[in-house]
Design a protein around this motif. Structure first.
Motif, PDB file in Angstrom:
ATOM      1  N   THR A  78      28.710  31.605  76.014  1.00 44.63           N
ATOM      2  CA  THR A  78      29.879  30.958  76.250  1.00 44.63           C
ATOM      3  C   THR A  78      29.990  29.351  75.831  1.00 44.63           C
ATOM      4  O   THR A  78      31.234  29.312  75.117  1.00 44.63           O
ATOM      5  CB  THR A  78      30.039  30.603  77.819  1.00 44.63           C
ATOM      6  OG1 THR A  78      30.106  31.875  78.441  1.00 44.63           O
ATOM      7  CG2 THR A  78      31.122  29.981  78.172  1.00 44.63           C
ATOM      8  N   GLY A  79      28.806  28.856  75.402  1.00 42.71           N
ATOM      9  CA  GLY A  79      29.013  27.612  74.706  1.00 42.71           C
ATOM     10  C   GLY A  79      29.365  27.746  73.092  1.00 42.71           C
ATOM     11  O   GLY A  79      30.188  26.919  72.579  1.00 42.71           O
ATOM     12  N   THR A  80      28.589  28.875  72.613  1.00 41.07           N
ATOM     13  CA  THR A  80      29.027  29.087  71.432  1.00 41.07           C
ATOM     14  C   THR A  80      30.436  29.635  71.188  1.00 41.07           C
ATOM     15  O   THR A  80      30.955  28.977  69.933  1.00 41.07           O
ATOM     16  CB  THR A  80      28.134  30.188  70.977  1.00 41.07           C
ATOM     17  OG1 THR A  80      26.769  29.987  70.878  1.00 41.07           O
ATOM     18  CG2 THR A  80      28.246  30.657  69.352  1.00 41.07           C
ATOM     19  N   ASN A  81      31.175  30.133  72.106  1.00 45.72           N
ATOM     20  CA  ASN A  81      32.287  30.608  72.026  1.00 45.72           C
ATOM     21  C   ASN A  81      33.343  29.312  71.860  1.00 45.72           C
ATOM     22  O   ASN A  81      34.258  29.279  71.270  1.00 45.72           O
ATOM     23  CB  ASN A  81      32.708  31.525  73.186  1.00 45.72           C
ATOM     24  CG  ASN A  81      34.222  32.022  72.846  1.00 45.72           C
ATOM     25  OD1 ASN A  81      34.552  32.644  72.125  1.00 45.72           O
ATOM     26  ND2 ASN A  81      35.050  31.572  73.866  1.00 45.72           N
ATOM     27  N   TYR A  82      32.837  28.339  72.734  1.00 47.78           N
ATOM     28  CA  TYR A  82      33.682  27.117  72.925  1.00 47.78           C
ATOM     29  C   TYR A  82      33.912  26.545  71.406  1.00 47.78           C
ATOM     30  O   TYR A  82      34.859  25.996  71.231  1.00 47.78           O
ATOM     31  CB  TYR A  82      33.048  26.247  73.770  1.00 47.78           C
ATOM     32  CG  TYR A  82      33.764  24.715  74.109  1.00 47.78           C
ATOM     33  CD1 TYR A  82      34.685  24.518  74.923  1.00 47.78           C
ATOM     34  CD2 TYR A  82      33.268  23.609  73.327  1.00 47.78           C
ATOM     35  CE1 TYR A  82      35.288  23.434  74.966  1.00 47.78           C
ATOM     36  CE2 TYR A  82      33.793  22.533  73.148  1.00 47.78           C
ATOM     37  CZ  TYR A  82      34.713  22.273  74.181  1.00 47.78           C
ATOM     38  OH  TYR A  82      35.419  21.111  74.220  1.00 47.78           O
ATOM     39  N   LEU A  83      32.627  26.246  70.586  1.00 51.82           N
ATOM     40  CA  LEU A  83      32.549  25.687  69.473  1.00 51.82           C
ATOM     41  C   LEU A  83      33.563  26.629  68.399  1.00 51.82           C
ATOM     42  O   LEU A  83      34.152  26.086  67.931  1.00 51.82           O
ATOM     43  CB  LEU A  83      31.354  25.699  68.953  1.00 51.82           C
ATOM     44  CG  LEU A  83      30.283  24.580  69.973  1.00 51.82           C
ATOM     45  CD1 LEU A  83      28.729  24.618  69.279  1.00 51.82           C
ATOM     46  CD2 LEU A  83      30.690  23.357  69.816  1.00 51.82           C
ATOM     47  N   ASP A  84      33.281  27.846  68.585  1.00 47.62           N
ATOM     48  CA  ASP A  84      33.890  28.627  67.656  1.00 47.62           C
ATOM     49  C   ASP A  84      35.488  28.935  67.755  1.00 47.62           C
ATOM     50  O   ASP A  84      36.289  29.239  66.866  1.00 47.62           O
ATOM     51  CB  ASP A  84      33.607  30.283  67.607  1.00 47.62           C
ATOM     52  CG  ASP A  84      31.890  30.076  66.890  1.00 47.62           C
ATOM     53  OD1 ASP A  84      31.616  29.499  66.549  1.00 47.62           O
ATOM     54  OD2 ASP A  84      31.204  31.050  67.296  1.00 47.62           O
ATOM     55  N   SER A  85      35.943  28.342  69.097  1.00 42.90           N
ATOM     56  CA  SER A  85      37.538  28.687  69.051  1.00 42.90           C
ATOM     57  C   SER A  85      38.057  27.252  69.189  1.00 42.90           C
ATOM     58  O   SER A  85      39.373  27.266  69.247  1.00 42.90           O
ATOM     59  CB  SER A  85      37.662  29.279  70.769  1.00 42.90           C
ATOM     60  OG  SER A  85      37.187  28.307  71.677  1.00 42.90           O
ATOM     61  N   ASP A  86      37.153  26.360  68.870  1.00 42.66           N
ATOM     62  CA  ASP A  86      37.934  24.999  68.846  1.00 42.66           C
ATOM     63  C   ASP A  86      38.440  24.586  67.467  1.00 42.66           C
ATOM     64  O   ASP A  86      37.529  24.246  66.603  1.00 42.66           O
ATOM     65  CB  ASP A  86      36.751  24.028  69.378  1.00 42.66           C
ATOM     66  CG  ASP A  86      37.519  22.329  69.756  1.00 42.66           C
ATOM     67  OD1 ASP A  86      38.114  21.954  68.674  1.00 42.66           O
ATOM     68  OD2 ASP A  86      37.789  22.099  70.904  1.00 42.66           O
ATOM     69  N   PRO A  87      39.453  24.475  67.217  1.00 42.83           N
ATOM     70  CA  PRO A  87      40.172  24.157  65.962  1.00 42.83           C
ATOM     71  C   PRO A  87      39.709  22.696  65.443  1.00 42.83           C
ATOM     72  O   PRO A  87      39.475  22.926  64.156  1.00 42.83           O
ATOM     73  CB  PRO A  87      41.796  24.281  65.919  1.00 42.83           C
ATOM     74  CG  PRO A  87      42.144  23.937  67.500  1.00 42.83           C
ATOM     75  CD  PRO A  87      40.627  24.378  68.197  1.00 42.83           C
ATOM     76  N   VAL A 117      29.135  11.473  75.986  1.00 43.31           N
ATOM     77  CA  VAL A 117      29.563  12.211  74.736  1.00 43.31           C
ATOM     78  C   VAL A 117      28.571  13.321  74.571  1.00 43.31           C
ATOM     79  O   VAL A 117      27.415  13.329  75.088  1.00 43.31           O
ATOM     80  CB  VAL A 117      29.630  11.182  73.244  1.00 43.31           C
ATOM     81  CG1 VAL A 117      30.644  10.239  73.450  1.00 43.31           C
ATOM     82  CG2 VAL A 117      28.156  10.784  73.297  1.00 43.31           C
ATOM     83  N   ALA A 118      29.314  14.512  74.174  1.00 40.32           N
ATOM     84  CA  ALA A 118      28.619  15.705  74.106  1.00 40.32           C
ATOM     85  C   ALA A 118      28.581  16.124  72.595  1.00 40.32           C
ATOM     86  O   ALA A 118      29.842  15.885  71.962  1.00 40.32           O
ATOM     87  CB  ALA A 118      29.369  17.065  74.869  1.00 40.32           C
ATOM     88  N   TYR A 119      27.413  16.441  71.893  1.00 45.66           N
ATOM     89  CA  TYR A 119      27.491  16.672  70.485  1.00 45.66           C
ATOM     90  C   TYR A 119      27.936  17.961  70.323  1.00 45.66           C
ATOM     91  O   TYR A 119      27.620  19.068  70.956  1.00 45.66           O
ATOM     92  CB  TYR A 119      26.044  16.618  70.127  1.00 45.66           C
ATOM     93  CG  TYR A 119      25.499  15.007  69.714  1.00 45.66           C
ATOM     94  CD1 TYR A 119      25.362  14.446  68.540  1.00 45.66           C
ATOM     95  CD2 TYR A 119      25.224  14.386  70.963  1.00 45.66           C
ATOM     96  CE1 TYR A 119      24.806  13.205  68.352  1.00 45.66           C
ATOM     97  CE2 TYR A 119      24.953  12.884  70.818  1.00 45.66           C
ATOM     98  CZ  TYR A 119      24.516  12.520  69.712  1.00 45.66           C
ATOM     99  OH  TYR A 119      24.191  11.202  69.336  1.00 45.66           O
ATOM    100  N   LEU A 120      29.109  18.284  69.288  1.00 45.77           N
ATOM    101  CA  LEU A 120      29.463  19.341  69.128  1.00 45.77           C
ATOM    102  C   LEU A 120      29.191  20.093  67.666  1.00 45.77           C
ATOM    103  O   LEU A 120      29.128  21.285  67.496  1.00 45.77           O
ATOM    104  CB  LEU A 120      31.050  19.209  69.072  1.00 45.77           C
ATOM    105  CG  LEU A 120      31.949  18.623  70.301  1.00 45.77           C
ATOM    106  CD1 LEU A 120      33.536  18.856  69.886  1.00 45.77           C
ATOM    107  CD2 LEU A 120      31.386  19.806  71.471  1.00 45.77           C
ATOM    108  N   ALA A 121      28.697  19.216  66.838  1.00 46.90           N
ATOM    109  CA  ALA A 121      28.166  19.581  65.377  1.00 46.90           C
ATOM    110  C   ALA A 121      27.336  18.487  64.941  1.00 46.90           C
ATOM    111  O   ALA A 121      27.516  17.352  65.023  1.00 46.90           O
ATOM    112  CB  ALA A 121      29.303  19.930  64.433  1.00 46.90           C
ATOM    113  N   THR A 122      26.254  19.037  64.100  1.00 46.97           N
ATOM    114  CA  THR A 122      25.211  18.177  63.472  1.00 46.97           C
ATOM    115  C   THR A 122      24.880  18.767  62.451  1.00 46.97           C
ATOM    116  O   THR A 122      24.567  19.844  62.147  1.00 46.97           O
ATOM    117  CB  THR A 122      23.896  17.956  64.694  1.00 46.97           C
ATOM    118  OG1 THR A 122      24.426  17.178  65.774  1.00 46.97           O
ATOM    119  CG2 THR A 122      22.791  16.978  63.851  1.00 46.97           C
ATOM    120  N   ARG A 123      24.721  17.691  61.142  1.00 46.10           N
ATOM    121  CA  ARG A 123      24.178  18.180  60.034  1.00 46.10           C
ATOM    122  C   ARG A 123      22.948  17.267  59.793  1.00 46.10           C
ATOM    123  O   ARG A 123      23.193  16.144  59.677  1.00 46.10           O
ATOM    124  CB  ARG A 123      25.187  18.077  58.983  1.00 46.10           C
ATOM    125  CG  ARG A 123      26.580  18.884  58.991  1.00 46.10           C
ATOM    126  CD  ARG A 123      26.034  20.504  59.089  1.00 46.10           C
ATOM    127  NE  ARG A 123      27.004  21.287  58.980  1.00 46.10           N
ATOM    128  CZ  ARG A 123      27.610  21.947  60.170  1.00 46.10           C
ATOM    129  NH1 ARG A 123      26.830  21.842  61.356  1.00 46.10           N
ATOM    130  NH2 ARG A 123      28.480  22.764  60.307  1.00 46.10           N
TER     131      ARG A 123
END
Length: 259
Positions: A78-87, A117-123
């Motif tokens: 579900t968490g992965t889907n949140y990230l994939d569906s967020d433009p 704050v919640a981390y949504l992407a990290t490089r």
């Protein structure tokens, strides 16, 4: 029973969410049935029935003895889907890649979620000294560059009264100290965190103003042992340019206005 927009809260749904949040907060420490029943203040039999339902559906997992419980794989999906569906996340990711490659440091995208704050992407940096970060990690907004960049976009009156939790000896723990720092952020245009959230790590945060007030921010984190004045200037320049490119690439409207 609480209400939201005039609708009474569904007790069973609220209890399910509270259980999942409790298990998630425990991290790698699985819980026993009685612990969960006591923590949430529900009868042992009701907790057992709820746990078995969630185990069957994959939201909770249990060990071979059936006595320990933790979050299940459905929470990850579900968490992965949140990230994939967020433009917004899809739009920002390539710019994070470019910024990380230019700077050789770790860069992040995070979203304000209540006091955190919640981390949504990290490089991640490829250098030997690396920061401690991961998607899904949460940090108090007052204690880091990402959160402070977003708090600076809001009226000072919205700040909690404090005192705030200290994560390091450098964390600002009073409302007055944080408000003064936020004033400097507004004047400067970006936030600076010098070992306030993690000892040994400095951060530079930039609010993304494609929403009003900004909900998302990007940052660059760097070990203080690598941070020279020239490198700091380079980080600020690259991250400013990255923010401008992201905001320019964001289409006006066309996305759901989530609250």
């Amino acid at each position: 029973m609480s209400e939201t927009a005039g609708v009474r809260e569904v007790k069973s749904a609220a209890r399910t969410v509270e259980l999942l949040e409790l298990l998630a907060a425990r991290g790698d420490r699985p819980a026993r049935l009685q612990e969960l029943a006591d923590e949430l203040g529900v009868p042992r039999s009701s907790m057992y029935a709820l746990l078995q339902t969630l185990v069957t559906r994959g939201w909770v997992r249990t060990d071979t003895t059936g006595s320990l419980y933790g979050v299940g794989i459905r929470t990850l999906l579900t968490g992965t889907n949140y990230l994939d569906s967020d433009p917004r996340v899809r739009l920002v990711r390539p710019y994070l890649d470019e910024a990380s490659q230019k700077l050789g440091e770790t860069v992040h995208l995070a979203r304000l979620d209540g006091p955190d704050v919640a981390y949504l992407a990290t490089r991640e940096s490829h250098a030997y000294l690396r920061t401690i970060s991961r998607v899904g990690r949460r940090l108090p907004a007052h204690a880091g560059a990402l959160g402070k960049a977003l708090l600076a976009e809001r009226p000072v009156e919205e700040l909690p009264a404090g005192p705030y939790e200290p994560l390091t000896p450098r964390t600002r723990t009073t409302r007055d100290a944080l408000a003064a720092d936020l004033a400097g952020i507004r004047a400067r245009g970006y936030a600076v965190d010098r070992e306030e959230g993690v000892t040994g790590i400095a951060g530079f945060g930039f609010a993304l103003r494609y929403d009003t007030p900004a909900q998302d921010a990007i940052s660059c984190s760097v070990p203080v042992t690598r941070l020279t004045p020239d490198h700091e200037a380079e980080i600020v320049t690259v991250m400013r340019e990255t923010r401008a490119r992201i905001e320019a690439a964001t289409p006006p409207g066309g996305t759901v206005n989530w609250r």
